[in-house]
Motif scaffolding. Structure first.
Motif, PDB file in Angstrom:
ATOM      1  N   GLY A 196       0.820  -1.209   0.000  1.00  0.00           N
ATOM      2  CA  GLY A 196       0.000   0.000   0.000  1.00  0.00           C
ATOM      3  C   GLY A 196       0.851   1.254   0.000  1.00  0.00           C
ATOM      4  O   GLY A 196       0.506   2.261  -0.626  1.00  0.00           O
ATOM      5  N   GLY A 197       2.002   1.202   0.688  1.00  0.00           N
ATOM      6  CA  GLY A 197       2.899   2.352   0.746  1.00  0.00           C
ATOM      7  C   GLY A 197       3.319   2.804  -0.643  1.00  0.00           C
ATOM      8  O   GLY A 197       3.302   3.997  -0.956  1.00  0.00           O
ATOM      9  N   TYR A 198       3.651   1.833  -1.514  1.00  0.00           N
ATOM     10  CA  TYR A 198       4.053   2.177  -2.881  1.00  0.00           C
ATOM     11  C   TYR A 198       2.879   2.736  -3.674  1.00  0.00           C
ATOM     12  O   TYR A 198       3.027   3.679  -4.443  1.00  0.00           O
ATOM     13  CB  TYR A 198       4.634   0.938  -3.581  1.00  0.00           C
ATOM     14  N   ILE A 199       1.703   2.123  -3.472  1.00  0.00           N
ATOM     15  CA  ILE A 199       0.534   2.589  -4.218  1.00  0.00           C
ATOM     16  C   ILE A 199       0.212   4.028  -3.842  1.00  0.00           C
ATOM     17  O   ILE A 199      -0.069   4.863  -4.694  1.00  0.00           O
ATOM     18  CB  ILE A 199      -0.687   1.673  -3.943  1.00  0.00           C
ATOM     19  N   VAL A 200       0.292   4.337  -2.538  1.00  0.00           N
ATOM     20  CA  VAL A 200       0.000   5.692  -2.083  1.00  0.00           C
ATOM     21  C   VAL A 200       0.973   6.677  -2.706  1.00  0.00           C
ATOM     22  O   VAL A 200       0.596   7.769  -3.137  1.00  0.00           O
ATOM     23  CB  VAL A 200       0.064   5.762  -0.539  1.00  0.00           C
ATOM     24  N   ASP A 201       2.254   6.277  -2.809  1.00  0.00           N
ATOM     25  CA  ASP A 201       3.267   7.163  -3.378  1.00  0.00           C
ATOM     26  C   ASP A 201       2.994   7.482  -4.847  1.00  0.00           C
ATOM     27  O   ASP A 201       3.418   8.524  -5.355  1.00  0.00           O
ATOM     28  CB  ASP A 201       4.659   6.520  -3.242  1.00  0.00           C
ATOM     29  N   LEU A 202       2.302   6.560  -5.548  1.00  0.00           N
ATOM     30  CA  LEU A 202       2.047   6.756  -6.967  1.00  0.00           C
ATOM     31  C   LEU A 202       1.176   7.982  -7.207  1.00  0.00           C
ATOM     32  O   LEU A 202       1.402   8.755  -8.117  1.00  0.00           O
ATOM     33  CB  LEU A 202       1.355   5.512  -7.564  1.00  0.00           C
ATOM     34  N   ASN A 203       0.158   8.152  -6.390  1.00  0.00           N
ATOM     35  CA  ASN A 203      -0.777   9.244  -6.631  1.00  0.00           C
ATOM     36  C   ASN A 203      -1.039   9.986  -5.324  1.00  0.00           C
ATOM     37  O   ASN A 203      -1.844   9.581  -4.518  1.00  0.00           O
ATOM     38  CB  ASN A 203      -2.086   8.672  -7.191  1.00  0.00           C
ATOM     39  N   LYS A 204      -0.312  11.095  -5.150  1.00  0.00           N
ATOM     40  CA  LYS A 204      -0.420  11.804  -3.877  1.00  0.00           C
ATOM     41  C   LYS A 204      -1.480  12.888  -3.907  1.00  0.00           C
ATOM     42  O   LYS A 204      -1.688  13.579  -2.922  1.00  0.00           O
ATOM     43  CB  LYS A 204       0.925  12.426  -3.513  1.00  0.00           C
ATOM     44  N   SER A 205      -2.143  13.026  -5.061  1.00  0.00           N
ATOM     45  CA  SER A 205      -3.066  14.161  -5.150  1.00  0.00           C
ATOM     46  C   SER A 205      -4.524  13.728  -5.205  1.00  0.00           C
ATOM     47  O   SER A 205      -5.414  14.553  -5.326  1.00  0.00           O
ATOM     48  CB  SER A 205      -2.738  14.991  -6.392  1.00  0.00           C
ATOM     49  N   LEU A 206      -4.770  12.423  -5.074  1.00  0.00           N
ATOM     50  CA  LEU A 206      -6.152  11.951  -5.172  1.00  0.00           C
ATOM     51  C   LEU A 206      -6.929  12.421  -3.940  1.00  0.00           C
ATOM     52  O   LEU A 206      -6.615  12.060  -2.809  1.00  0.00           O
ATOM     53  CB  LEU A 206      -6.179  10.415  -5.259  1.00  0.00           C
ATOM     54  N   LEU A 207      -7.949  13.257  -4.194  1.00  0.00           N
ATOM     55  CA  LEU A 207      -8.782  13.799  -3.119  1.00  0.00           C
ATOM     56  C   LEU A 207      -7.926  14.368  -1.978  1.00  0.00           C
ATOM     57  O   LEU A 207      -8.240  14.210  -0.811  1.00  0.00           O
ATOM     58  CB  LEU A 207      -9.693  12.706  -2.548  1.00  0.00           C
ATOM     59  N   ALA A 208      -6.801  15.018  -2.365  1.00  0.00           N
ATOM     60  CA  ALA A 208      -5.862  15.460  -1.332  1.00  0.00           C
ATOM     61  C   ALA A 208      -6.367  16.714  -0.636  1.00  0.00           C
ATOM     62  O   ALA A 208      -6.884  17.638  -1.269  1.00  0.00           O
ATOM     63  CB  ALA A 208      -4.507  15.717  -1.948  1.00  0.00           C
ATOM     64  N   LEU A 209      -6.255  16.722   0.693  1.00  0.00           N
ATOM     65  CA  LEU A 209      -6.529  17.920   1.480  1.00  0.00           C
ATOM     66  C   LEU A 209      -5.180  18.503   1.870  1.00  0.00           C
ATOM     67  O   LEU A 209      -4.173  17.802   1.889  1.00  0.00           O
ATOM     68  CB  LEU A 209      -7.320  17.558   2.738  1.00  0.00           C
ATOM     69  N   GLU A 210      -5.164  19.793   2.186  1.00  0.00           N
ATOM     70  CA  GLU A 210      -3.916  20.428   2.613  1.00  0.00           C
ATOM     71  C   GLU A 210      -3.357  19.691   3.827  1.00  0.00           C
ATOM     72  O   GLU A 210      -4.076  19.432   4.794  1.00  0.00           O
ATOM     73  CB  GLU A 210      -4.181  21.890   2.978  1.00  0.00           C
ATOM     74  N   VAL A 211      -2.070  19.320   3.769  1.00  0.00           N
ATOM     75  CA  VAL A 211      -1.472  18.563   4.872  1.00  0.00           C
ATOM     76  C   VAL A 211      -1.240  19.486   6.068  1.00  0.00           C
ATOM     77  O   VAL A 211      -0.702  20.577   5.915  1.00  0.00           O
ATOM     78  CB  VAL A 211      -0.127  17.937   4.437  1.00  0.00           C
TER      79      VAL A 211
END
Lengths: 427, 255
Positions: A196-211
């Motif tokens: 999952g860690g790699y998958i998350v790294d692939l697309n960091k902008s999906l429904l992204a809220l300000e960190v």
């Protein structure tokens, strides 16, 4: 004896109301306020004390200034009268609730998370609500993490799927050995999280809220966050520790006893310092474990140790006959704990668990000492030390007390209600 | 006194105990117990308090473990193997002196819990079985109440029904009437007599000698952790052999 003792009643006496002095308000006042000379004196003294408090405090409230920019403006407006400077609460409200670094454009996120928290807790707290709502309760922690900390939703989704996978694996293997089932589910979840860690790294902008990093959390939101998570995690951990302490397996029993006694023997503030400073030494330099997470671990351990002792009291209060009856109808250990022992032991433990947990909720303010800006940290730090609001103690700490009182009092009222609900063994 | 029950006893062995010994710490509670119970037997165990009679029947469903000798129930030997213990416990029903109903569950739930979770019977079917046995002990109308709302006699009858719902082949009774008011003893004994008439294998620790005469086909007298005398009730009561038995009988039947 020649006297005639026989008597036969011709007519039955019907019910009559008691004399006027023996009913209603008059009776209550006589019995509770003026039952003796001493009590009468005490009643008048108490009335006088209550009166003087009200007389001296009321103007302070009523003259309170709600609109001012600084404490000096406040005093100018009051013009020598005694009065509160509530303006500070109004002006610094966002800081008190969210801390001073949480981006103000994102306040809706913790707000939404709080509202959803109430919805997620509802089916757990009230058994009458439809059970399907529990699905939302299971999803909520991951949703709340995404809302409060921000970032891509994939992180939360991946974490959730890992947990779900672990549960599925456990179900699948639980017919065999308990240990194997736990091991398999742990391995499955960890493998998933690595992938999952790699998958998350692939697309960091999906429904992204300000960190929003953890060090930017603050205000009452931080107290609520720490308190809720620590209490929710420590109840299952505490129960497990209490059962472990009763276990027939010496190593498990020994580990639980040492854990409980060690944690109970150390002040919470020491544990928090450990979390703040020392715990970081135990991890490799590049894996900086989040400060909130470290504090949470310590608070959960601390509360769990106390809850374990409360639950142990509940377990000890059950008669041996309950254990024997459960055994004699063929229930195994897990079943007898789940259906017979724990429901009764936990019911007995409710006042103790709530007592400890309300204490935990209030003790979250201790994090202000390790330079986290929770509600009290905000007041002591940024607000009181600013030149604008120097010296406005009563209003600020009074407000903090009021906020905590509302939360803690509701929790205690709920627990009393729950105790009445579970009262089936009384006539 | 009611008629003596005439009931069949089969040759099949239900319980076989051989050379069984038990210690509580260094206290020797049960000494060289040998006992064979055939299917359909109704055995009453009596004796002074502390003689080990409760401990004996508690050993049969492994509520107490024994240190030497053999206990074979329904062809399965009781060892420390948890699977064997669970199997035997689901075949052997037990009633306690203090009923030990589950106070947080309704009467019906008390009766359906084990069938649903141990026998894996569907809930509806388990409830039907429970109602059947609650009718048998004559309190179907109490099904939705909680144990705390029932009288002692009713609670003990629920406890019997709860055991019966597991369809046990053997029933153990540990002084089922000792904690009851005199008025309620009869209703519980009547239930037990009915059970005997249905051919249940029963071992009862009790001081109800009338029940022993009427129902039992064998009476066992225990003292100091050993079986002192066992005989048919007629012989046992009218013609006791050992001095200890004579003394005991004179004490309890003396007034």
């Amino acid at each position: 004896m020649s006297e005639d003792n026989s008597f036969v009643r011709k007519e039955m006496i019907s019910e009559r109301i008691p004399p006027a002095a023996e009913r209603g308000l008059v009776k209550w006042v006589r019995e509770n306020l003026f039952s003796s000379a001493f009590n009468t004196i005490m009643t008048f003294i108490s009335l006088w004390v209550i009166y003087s408090i009200i007389v001296s405090v009321t103007p302070w409230f009523l003259n309170g200034v709600w609109d001012a920019k600084t404490v000096r403006e406040c005093y100018d407006l009051l013009d020598g009268k005694s009065g509160a400077c509530f303006a500070v609460l109004k002006e610094r409200f966002p800081q008190l609730i969210y801390g001073f670094k949480y981006p103000s454009s994102e306040y809706w996120r913790p707000n939404l998370a709080t509202v959803l928290l109430l919805i997620a807790l509802a089916p757990i707290l009230f058994r009458r609500l439809p059970r399907q709502l529990l699905i939302f309760s299971a999803v909520y922690p991951f949703l709340a993490f995404w809302l409060i900390w921000g970032g891509s939703i994939l992180t939360s989704v991946s974490a959730f799927l890992g947990c779900a996978l672990a549960i599925i694996c456990y179900r699948r293997f639980s017919s065999g050995s308990f240990a194997i089932a736990v091991l398999v589910s742990l391995i499955a979840a960890n493998v998933w999280w690595i992938i999952g860690g790699y998958i998350v790294d692939l697309n960091k902008s999906l429904l992204a809220l300000e960190v929003v990093p953890s060090r930017d959390m603050g205000g009452f939101m931080l107290n609520l966050l720490l308190g809720t998570i620590a209490v929710c995690l420590s109840i299952p951990l505490g129960i497990a520790l209490a059962l472990g302490r009763q276990s027939g397996m010496p190593i498990i029993k020994w580990i639980c006893v040492v854990f409980i006694e060690f944690i109970r023997g150390v002040p919470l503030i020491t544990l928090l310092f450990v979390a703040n400073v020392i715990l970081a030494f135990f991890f490799p330099p590049d894996t900086s474990l989040d400060l909130i997470l470290r504090v949470l671990i310590m608070m959960t351990f601390f509360n769990a140790a106390y809850i374990a002792e409360v639950v142990r009291g509940g377990l000890a209060a059950l008669s041996k006959g309950q254990y024997e009856a459960a055994d004699s109808i063929g229930l195994d250990y897990t079943q007898s704990m789940r259906f017979i022992i724990l429901p009764q032991a936990l019911k007995i433990s409710i006042p103790g668990i709530v007592n400890v947990s309300v204490g935990m909720l209030k003790d979250t303010t201790l994090v202000s000492i390790i330079s986290m800006f929770d509600l009290v940290g905000m007041i002591r730090g940024p607000i009181l030390s600013s030149t604008d609001w120097n010296g406005v103690y009563w209003e600020l700490f009074g407000a903090a007390a009021a906020i905590f009182f509302v939360v803690c009092f509701s929790v205690s009222k709920y627990s009393q209600w729950l105790e009445r609900q579970l009262e089936t063994d009384k006539r | 006194m009611a008629e003596k029950l005439k009931l069949e006893v089969s040759d099949e062995i239900a319980i076989k105990i051989q050379g069984m010994n038990k210690w509580f710490g260094s206290f020797h509670v049960l000494r060289d117990i040998d006992l064979t119970v055939n299917r359909g037997e109704r055995i009453v165990v009596c004796g002074p308090s502390g003689s080990g009679k409760s401990t004996l029947i508690r050993c049969i469903n492994a509520l107490e473990d024994h240190q030497s000798g053999q206990i074979i129930v329904d062809g399965t030997e009781l060892t420390s193997d948890i699977k064997n213990i669970d199997r035997i416990r689901s075949e052997v029903g037990m009633c306690f002196q203090h009923f030990n109903l589950f106070p947080h569950l309704s009467i019906l739930e008390n009766c359906t819990l084990a069938p649903i979770w141990v026998r894996k019977i569907p809930k509806k079917e388990a409830e039907e079985t429970a109602m059947h046995f609650l009718e048998k002990v004559k309190i179907p109308e109490q099904a939705d109440k909680y144990p705390g709302q029932l009288s002692g006699g009713q609670q003990q009858r629920v406890a019997i029904a709860r055991s019966l719902c597991m369809r046990p082949r053997i029933m153990l009774f540990d002084e089922p009437t000792s904690a009851l008011d005199p008025e309620m003893i009869k209703e519980v004994l009547d239930t037990m007599i009915e059970l005997a008439e249905d051919g249940m294998t029963m071992i009862c620790v009790t001081h109800e000698m009338g029940f022993a005469r009427q129902v039992a086909n064998r009476v066992i007298f225990m003292d100091d952790g050993q079986i002192v005398e066992q005989n048919e009730p007629e012989q046992f009561f009218n013609n006791p052999q050992s001095d200890r038995t004579k003394l005991f009988l004179s004490q309890i039947l003396g007034h």
